[in-house]
Design a protein around this motif. Structure first.
Motif, PDB file in Angstrom:
ATOM      1  N   GLU A 320      41.598  37.248  49.294  1.00 29.96           N
ATOM      2  CA  GLU A 320      42.146  38.589  49.388  1.00 29.96           C
ATOM      3  C   GLU A 320      41.191  39.656  48.880  1.00 29.96           C
ATOM      4  OE1 GLU A 320      45.089  39.503  50.799  1.00 29.96           O
ATOM      5  OE2 GLU A 320      45.229  37.416  51.446  1.00 29.96           O
ATOM      6  N   ILE A 321      40.426  39.316  47.830  1.00 24.16           N
ATOM      7  CA  ILE A 321      39.648  40.378  47.164  1.00 24.16           C
ATOM      8  C   ILE A 321      38.524  40.897  48.060  1.00 24.16           C
ATOM      9  CG2 ILE A 321      37.860  39.054  45.934  1.00 24.16           C
ATOM     10  CD1 ILE A 321      39.174  40.984  43.535  1.00 24.16           C
ATOM     11  N   LYS A 322      38.080  40.057  48.981  1.00 24.08           N
ATOM     12  CA  LYS A 322      36.988  40.477  49.841  1.00 24.08           C
ATOM     13  C   LYS A 322      37.415  41.639  50.749  1.00 24.08           C
ATOM     14  CE  LYS A 322      34.585  36.170  49.418  1.00 24.08           C
ATOM     15  NZ  LYS A 322      34.433  34.815  49.826  1.00 24.08           N
ATOM     16  N   LYS A 323      38.746  41.743  50.956  1.00 21.37           N
ATOM     17  CA  LYS A 323      39.229  42.804  51.841  1.00 21.37           C
ATOM     18  C   LYS A 323      39.656  44.042  51.050  1.00 21.37           C
ATOM     19  CE  LYS A 323      42.055  39.401  53.490  1.00 21.37           C
ATOM     20  NZ  LYS A 323      43.328  38.972  53.987  1.00 21.37           N
ATOM     21  N   ALA A 324      39.728  43.900  49.709  1.00 19.80           N
ATOM     22  CA  ALA A 324      40.397  44.924  48.893  1.00 19.80           C
ATOM     23  C   ALA A 324      39.798  46.315  49.058  1.00 19.80           C
ATOM     24  CB  ALA A 324      40.378  44.512  47.435  1.00 19.80           C
ATOM     25  N   GLN A 327      40.260  47.902  52.577  1.00 17.84           N
ATOM     26  CA  GLN A 327      41.649  48.201  52.959  1.00 17.84           C
ATOM     27  C   GLN A 327      42.360  49.114  51.958  1.00 17.84           C
ATOM     28  OE1 GLN A 327      43.649  44.539  53.831  1.00 17.84           O
ATOM     29  NE2 GLN A 327      42.341  44.109  55.587  1.00 17.84           N
ATOM     30  N   GLU A 328      41.568  49.767  51.139  1.00 18.11           N
ATOM     31  CA  GLU A 328      42.102  50.746  50.181  1.00 18.11           C
ATOM     32  C   GLU A 328      43.206  50.184  49.298  1.00 18.11           C
ATOM     33  OE1 GLU A 328      42.940  54.374  52.180  1.00 18.11           O
ATOM     34  OE2 GLU A 328      40.905  54.518  52.988  1.00 18.11           O
ATOM     35  N   GLN A 329      42.977  48.947  48.823  1.00 16.66           N
ATOM     36  CA  GLN A 329      43.974  48.368  47.909  1.00 16.66           C
ATOM     37  C   GLN A 329      43.623  48.674  46.454  1.00 16.66           C
ATOM     38  OE1 GLN A 329      44.012  44.182  48.806  1.00 16.66           O
ATOM     39  NE2 GLN A 329      44.520  44.514  50.948  1.00 16.66           N
ATOM     40  N   LEU A 352      40.569  50.211  36.444  1.00 11.67           N
ATOM     41  CA  LEU A 352      40.719  49.808  37.838  1.00 11.67           C
ATOM     42  C   LEU A 352      42.043  49.067  38.054  1.00 11.67           C
ATOM     43  CD1 LEU A 352      39.226  49.648  40.570  1.00 11.67           C
ATOM     44  CD2 LEU A 352      38.166  47.529  39.784  1.00 11.67           C
ATOM     45  N   ARG A 353      42.671  49.301  39.202  1.00  8.34           N
ATOM     46  CA  ARG A 353      43.895  48.591  39.559  1.00  8.34           C
ATOM     47  C   ARG A 353      43.760  48.003  40.955  1.00  8.34           C
ATOM     48  NH1 ARG A 353      44.290  48.518  35.118  1.00  8.34           N
ATOM     49  NH2 ARG A 353      45.805  49.404  33.700  1.00  8.34           N
ATOM     50  N   TRP A 354      44.378  46.849  41.152  1.00 11.99           N
ATOM     51  CA  TRP A 354      44.382  46.228  42.491  1.00 11.99           C
ATOM     52  C   TRP A 354      45.811  45.846  42.846  1.00 11.99           C
ATOM     53  CZ3 TRP A 354      42.882  40.531  43.756  1.00 11.99           C
ATOM     54  CH2 TRP A 354      42.900  40.340  45.148  1.00 11.99           C
ATOM     55  N   ASN A 355      46.284  46.432  43.931  1.00 12.47           N
ATOM     56  CA  ASN A 355      47.618  46.092  44.417  1.00 12.47           C
ATOM     57  C   ASN A 355      47.460  45.454  45.790  1.00 12.47           C
ATOM     58  OD1 ASN A 355      50.311  45.858  44.740  1.00 12.47           O
ATOM     59  ND2 ASN A 355      50.778  48.053  44.598  1.00 12.47           N
ATOM     60  N   ASN A 356      47.758  44.171  45.858  1.00  8.07           N
ATOM     61  CA  ASN A 356      47.523  43.434  47.103  1.00  8.07           C
ATOM     62  C   ASN A 356      48.856  43.108  47.781  1.00  8.07           C
ATOM     63  OD1 ASN A 356      47.352  40.371  48.230  1.00  8.07           O
ATOM     64  ND2 ASN A 356      45.488  41.508  48.676  1.00  8.07           N
ATOM     65  N   SER A 381      31.846  48.900  41.882  1.00  7.32           N
ATOM     66  CA  SER A 381      31.493  49.792  40.761  1.00  7.32           C
ATOM     67  C   SER A 381      31.011  51.144  41.269  1.00  7.32           C
ATOM     68  CB  SER A 381      30.395  49.174  39.915  1.00  7.32           C
ATOM     69  OG  SER A 381      30.838  47.961  39.406  1.00  7.32           O
ATOM     70  N   LYS A 382      30.239  51.126  42.358  1.00  4.23           N
ATOM     71  CA  LYS A 382      29.763  52.405  42.908  1.00  4.23           C
ATOM     72  C   LYS A 382      30.952  53.247  43.360  1.00  4.23           C
ATOM     73  CE  LYS A 382      25.229  51.230  44.616  1.00  4.23           C
ATOM     74  NZ  LYS A 382      24.491  50.860  45.796  1.00  4.23           N
ATOM     75  N   TRP A 383      31.905  52.552  43.985  1.00  3.94           N
ATOM     76  CA  TRP A 383      33.102  53.261  44.447  1.00  3.94           C
ATOM     77  C   TRP A 383      33.850  53.862  43.255  1.00  3.94           C
ATOM     78  CZ3 TRP A 383      38.244  52.255  43.278  1.00  3.94           C
ATOM     79  CH2 TRP A 383      39.184  52.989  44.013  1.00  3.94           C
TER      80      TRP A 383
END
Ligand code: C2E
Ligand code: MG
Ligand code: MG
Length: 575
Positions: A320-324, A327-329, A352-356, A381-383
């Motif tokens: 999943e993380i490869k798409k995060a 896909q603006e997650q 940082l937060r990740w909502n998948n 990190s750049k993002w």
């Protein structure tokens, strides 16, 4: 069978014989019981039997044992029905050497219902077969140890017939500190150790067990018929003991130990696919090996349902993380930083937060190490840097005049040669004064003194602030840190948690010494009024914690900054 039909059958056979025959043909004729009646010189040459020896012998005198019973059953079934058989056979010569022949066996009916003679015409294909074997050896065996390699393991797993209720046990081995053997004694010695390991493994396992070298110092063993956990543990213990004996190589005594992960399973369900089943066991054994390593090595570990669950989750996150990012997650929340003296919000820490969609909210403590492992931390990190700097610009344009934004920097990002350069560009594009930014790094990031000092200087030249996050959990001393261009120390939450137990001495020391050395001291994880009062009493400069606020979306920060009604009273309350 009438006469006419028998004749045409015979003619057909003769044509088959003619087609198969050429100058190099090896010809043997047997009766229908397999007794040799005729053999040409070519046969005598390749089989190394004389005419005298061979005539009257049973044909199976040249069997090599290479082919199984089914192979010959199938051949006999074909020829005894009067049908021509063709195939490749490995035979054994009188001196015990082997040769391969392409064989055409023509049953000769001569008018009768059953064949009464078999004419075998062969051609020597030994060279081609040896070449093929050579290629197979290279493709499927490890050249150093001659053990099956990863390719053969995969092939074996794919082709292996598995019966329901078969119990399979997989051992995943990794030598401990093998790298230091290579470093201290050289790669030649390292190679010889691996060869000896392979020899010892072969010696302590059964012929039916499958041993393969995965590469490096990793080996996989698949054991059949292990009826209990204890059986597998006994094998693992035997292997550990054998591999722990000293290796006498090039006049050196080399010693190593082994970490072994074990997994076991049985097929309960007919629909289970064998390769999936064994692959899962291998993954589980690998995971268990990792746990054995974490315990310091030289031990074995069984995989547990908990580890399986962890492994499962790891693979899900990996997927999943490869798409995060695409896909603006990913998003960023901001936790207020309070000046303990003025009780005002002076800044925020960006988190940082990740909502998948599949996994829901995943903690950064879980996914950030995986971003690092999968090589995704630099783009992410750049993002983060860009998003945070743009956010700061927006706040400043709207009169939210925060003094600083703290950003967590991964050690990998810190070591990236382009880091300072990229940061400079991002700050310029967002028109942000570098002094607004406080980069949080951990003590572990500074382990390589020369390299980290250079990077710290580059960053300081840019004008950003540096803070040591989770301070107190690493090994760096305050006097060592003083030699580096560092601005702030952020005391780890675990010490604040223990302020009512024995954390006081540590916190007192950090705040007092830190203040004297001119560091800004920040306490994180403040949850209780008592903690805050104690820290204020020590003259700690800044604080952060749920006592004031959890991390919030950017919109709420503006509200907090402007709306003293919601926020300030809460701060005033604790004064
Ligand atoms: P950290 O940098 O030490 O961040 C502080 C963590 O403590 C945050 O957890 C924050 O939500 C939590 N926290 C703050 N006050 C309290 C409190 O009063 N009580 C409790 N129980 N927790 C509090 P979070 O956001 O889950 O982040 C965990 C860690 O993940 C961070 O620790 C940091 O090491 C890492 N992290 C988070 N965001 C980033 C990022 O953007 N980049 C990098 N490289 N690491 C990040
Ligand atoms: Mg932090
Ligand atoms: Mg921290």
């Amino acid at each position: 069978m009438n006469y006419q039909l028998a004749l045409t059958e015979s003619e057909k056979r003769l044509r088959d014989i003619e087609l198969a025959l050429n100058e190099s043909s090896i010809v043997v004729i047997t009766d229908n019981k397999g007794t040799i009646q005729f053999a040409n010189d070519k046969f005598c040459k390749i089989s190394k039997y004389s005419q005298k020896e061979i005539i009257g012998s049973k044909h199976n005198i040249i069997n090599s044992g290479h082919h199984d019973l089914n192979f010959f059953k199938e051949m006999w079934r074909t020829i005894s029905n009067g049908i021509v058989w063709r195939g490749e056979i490995k035979n054994k010569a009188k001196d015990g050497s082997y040769y391969w022949v392409h064989t055409t066996i023509v049953p000769y009916l001569a008018g009768k219902g059953e064949p009464y003679q078999y004419i075998a015409i062969r051609h020597d294909i030994t060279k081609r077969k040896q070449y093929e074997e050579q290629i197979e050896l290279m493709a499927y065996y490890d050249s150093l140890t001659s053990l099956p390699n990863r390719n053969l393991l995969n092939k074996w797993v794919m082709e292996r017939p598995l019966k329901k209720e078969d119990i399979i046990s997989v051992l995943f081995l990794d030598l401990d500190r093998f790298k230091s053997i290579n470093d201290n004694f050289g790669h030649d010695t390292g190679d010889l150790v691996l060869k000896e390991v392979a020899r010892r493994l072969r010696n302590c396992l059964r012929k039916s067990d499958f041993i393969s070298r995965q590469g490096g110092d990793e080996f996989i063993i698949i054991l059949d018929d292990m009826y209990s956990k204890q059986d597998s543990i006994s094998v693992a213990t035997k292997i550990s003991n054998q591999l722990a004996l000293p290796y006498r190589i090039n006049n050196n005594n080399v010693i190593t130990s082994t970490s072994i992960g074990i997994s076991m399973g049985t097929i309960r369900d007919d629909s289970c696919i064998c390769s999936d089943f064994i692959e899962t066991l291998i993954k589980h054994a690998d995971n268990a090996m990792y746990h054995a390593k974490k315990q310091g090595g030289n031990t074995h570990c069984f995989n547990t349902p908990y580890q399986n669950h962890q492994l499962e989750r790891y693979y899900q996150i990996e997927q999943e993380i490869k798409k995060a990012l695409g896909q603006e997650q990913l998003s960023i929340v901001y936790q207020p930083l309070i000046n303990l003296n003025s009780t005002e919000v002076i800044g925020v820490e960006a988190l940082l937060r990740w909502n998948n969609p599949r996994l829901g909210k995943v903690s950064p403590l879980e996914f950030i190490p995986l971003l690092e492992e999968f090589g995704l931390i630099i783009p992410v990190s750049k993002w983060i840097l860009k998003t945070v700097c743009n956010q700061l610009r927006i706040w400043r344009n709207n009169g939210v005049l925060l003094e600083k934004i703290a950003i967590n920097i991964s050690p990998i990002q810190f070591r990236d040669h382009m880091f300072a350069e990229d940061l400079k560009q991002i700050l310029e594009e967002a028109q942000i004064e570098p002094s607004f930014l406080e980069l949080e790094i951990t003590e572990g990031t500074l382990l390589n003194i020369t390299e980290s000092t250079r990077t710290l200087k580059e960053l300081k030249n840019l004008g950003v602030r540096i803070s040591i996050d989770d301070f107190g959990t690493g090994y760096s001393s305050l006097s060592y840190l003083k030699q580096l261009p560092i601005d702030s120390l952020k005391i780890d939450k675990s010490f604040i948690d223990e302020l009512d137990v024995d954390g006081k001495i540590i916190v007192n020391t950090i705040v007092n010494m830190g203040r004297n050395l001119n560091f800004t001291i920040i306490a994180e994880g403040i949850e209780k009024k008592e903690q805050l009062q104690y820290l204020k009493g020590l003259d700690c400069h800044e604080g952060q914690g749920y006592y004031w606020s959890k991390p919030l979306p950017s919109e709420d920060i503006a509200g907090i900054y402007h709306n003293s009604v919601i926020y300030r009273p809460k701060i005033l309350k604790i004064e």
